[in-house]
Design an enzyme around this catalytic site. Structure first.
Site, PDB file in Angstrom:
ATOM      1  N   SER A   1      14.498  27.373 -33.643  1.00 53.21           N
ATOM      2  CA  SER A   1      14.460  26.031 -34.225  1.00 53.21           C
ATOM      3  C   SER A   1      13.793  26.014 -35.603  1.00 53.21           C
ATOM      4  CB  SER A   1      13.715  25.070 -33.305  1.00 53.21           C
ATOM      5  OG  SER A   1      14.200  25.165 -31.991  1.00 53.21           O
ATOM      6  N   GLN A   2      14.111  24.966 -36.345  1.00 53.30           N
ATOM      7  CA  GLN A   2      13.508  24.739 -37.664  1.00 53.30           C
ATOM      8  C   GLN A   2      11.997  24.519 -37.499  1.00 53.30           C
ATOM      9  OE1 GLN A   2      15.023  21.111 -39.307  1.00 53.30           O
ATOM     10  NE2 GLN A   2      13.604  21.135 -41.045  1.00 53.30           N
TER      11      GLN A   2
END
Ligand code: SAH
Length: 358
Positions: free
Chosen positions: A69-70
């Site tokens: 994920s970011q």
């Protein structure tokens, strides 16, 4: 990689918080989350060719078509959980293990469920290397949560589904937060869900997000055993939804075999294996039980394998009349192999016993 890449990432996270505050309700990250991310080498969680991009504030592809994920989203989801050091948290979708490692620095215990065995295995190895000893990873279907260790003081789902699975709500402690992307693939909303003492869930829409899909459950594995005969050995195989159940089935198979001793005596080997959709953490227990059975039968493992096939974890011991030297050699090979993730889970006494036989 430049020394201050990580501080650049942290600065960008802080900016994103400020920019999205009117939607998320959080002006800045939880300082403990921020500190945990400052300590963590994200480059250890991405594929080698993406190491130069490890500190970009973006999601990156990892193996098996999944993604890490970011960083801003990791920080946001972790901050929304409002975690305390004594908390116990459940994560669905271990993936690279990055989110789990962030949580590991914030709470007492992290339980993480991953559908894909190859990702779970890589994450286990990584988390061990980074000394994250309070993270427990298992292969399984996240829709079911991990009931044995609930209720949890926080649940984070890192894949996007149509709705929040009921089992997860059941495993959430009153007042605790569940954070999950919900909605169709191109219109997911990050939801912050709490369940009051009256049992009613309350949902808050935090932000539009984009996550890999929360894949529907595979059909549950039917518990059973199989007996098979090959030229030089007979085999027993147990299957079940948990390793313990698979072992119980395999033990039933052994009993069935022992009522037919002729079948065993003619052959030198008994191949004894289990497959289970549950995972590694029970493997040690499994091995112990197999070891006891084998010793009672006057056998030791002369060969041992752990392998992963599709979503089944197989541990196979080949019992033979005692040959300690060969046994020790096989163990040494096993220890050095790529399956090393499991070695630490093998009962200690075993390795010592094998080493002393050399
Ligand atoms: N938290 C991860 C992000 C992983 S991406 C990280 O920090 O890197 C989401 C993960 O959810 C993928 O690895 C995917 O395999 C997993 N997943 C998808 N459906 C699942 C299910 N039903 N049960 C458990 N994990 C699932």
């Amino acid at each position: 990689m430049k020394h201050d890449d990580r501080s650049d990432m942290l600065a960008r996270i802080a900016e994103e918080f400020a920019r999205n505050a009117y939607r998320t309700g959080l002006r800045e990250p939880d300082p403990r989350v921020h500190a945990a991310m400052a300590r963590l080498p994200r480059e250890r969680f991405v594929p080698p060719d993406l190491v130069p991009r490890a500190y970009e504030d973006s999601a990156l592809p990892i193996d098996s078509g999944q993604s890490i994920s970011q960083p801003f989203i990791v920080s946001l989801m972790s901050s929304l959980l409002r975690l305390q050091p004594h908390h116990r948290v459940l994560e669905i979708g271990t993936g690279s293990g990055y989110q789990a490692a962030v949580l590991a620095g914030l709470v007492r215990e992290v339980w993480s469920v991953e559908r894909l065995p190859e990702l779970a295995t890589q994450a286990i190895v990584r988390l061990r290397e980074l000394d994250c000893r309070n993270v427990h990873v298992r292969v399984g279907d996240g829709h079911l949560g991990w009931a044995e260790h609930g209720p949890y003081d926080g649940i984070v789902v890192t894949c996007g589904g149509e709705r929040v699975p009921g089992a997860l709500l059941d495993q959430l402690a009153p007042g605790a937060h569940l954070v999950m992307p919900v909605g169709p693939e191109h219109d997911q909303r990050l939801l912050d869900v709490t369940v009051g003492v009256d049992g009613r869930p309350e949902r808050r829409d935090v932000l539009g997000v984009r996550f890999v899909p929360f894949v529907a459950a595979a059909a549950p594995l039917r518990a059973h055993f199989e007996l098979f005969e090959q030229q030089d050995h007979v085999g027993v195989r147990g299957f079940g939804a948990t390793v313990a159940e698979a072992f119980a089935q395999a033990a039933r198979g052994l009993t069935a075999l022992s009522t037919d001793p002729g079948r065993v005596r003619e052959r030198r080997r008994v191949d004894f294996s289990c497959g289970a959709t549950d995972s590694q953490h029970l493997l040690a227990q499994w091995l112990d039980a197999v070891a006891r059975t084998m010793r009672d039968e006057g056998l030791v493992f002369a060969r041992f394998e752990v392998r992963i096939e599709s979503d089944l974890l197989h541990a196979t011991g080949f019992g033979e009349p005692i040959d300690a030297t060969r046994c020790a050699r096989e163990w040494a090979g096993f220890r050095a192999s790529a399956d090393a993730a499991f070695v630490g889970l093998v009962p200690e006494g075993w390795l010592a016993q094998c080493a002393s036989a050399l």
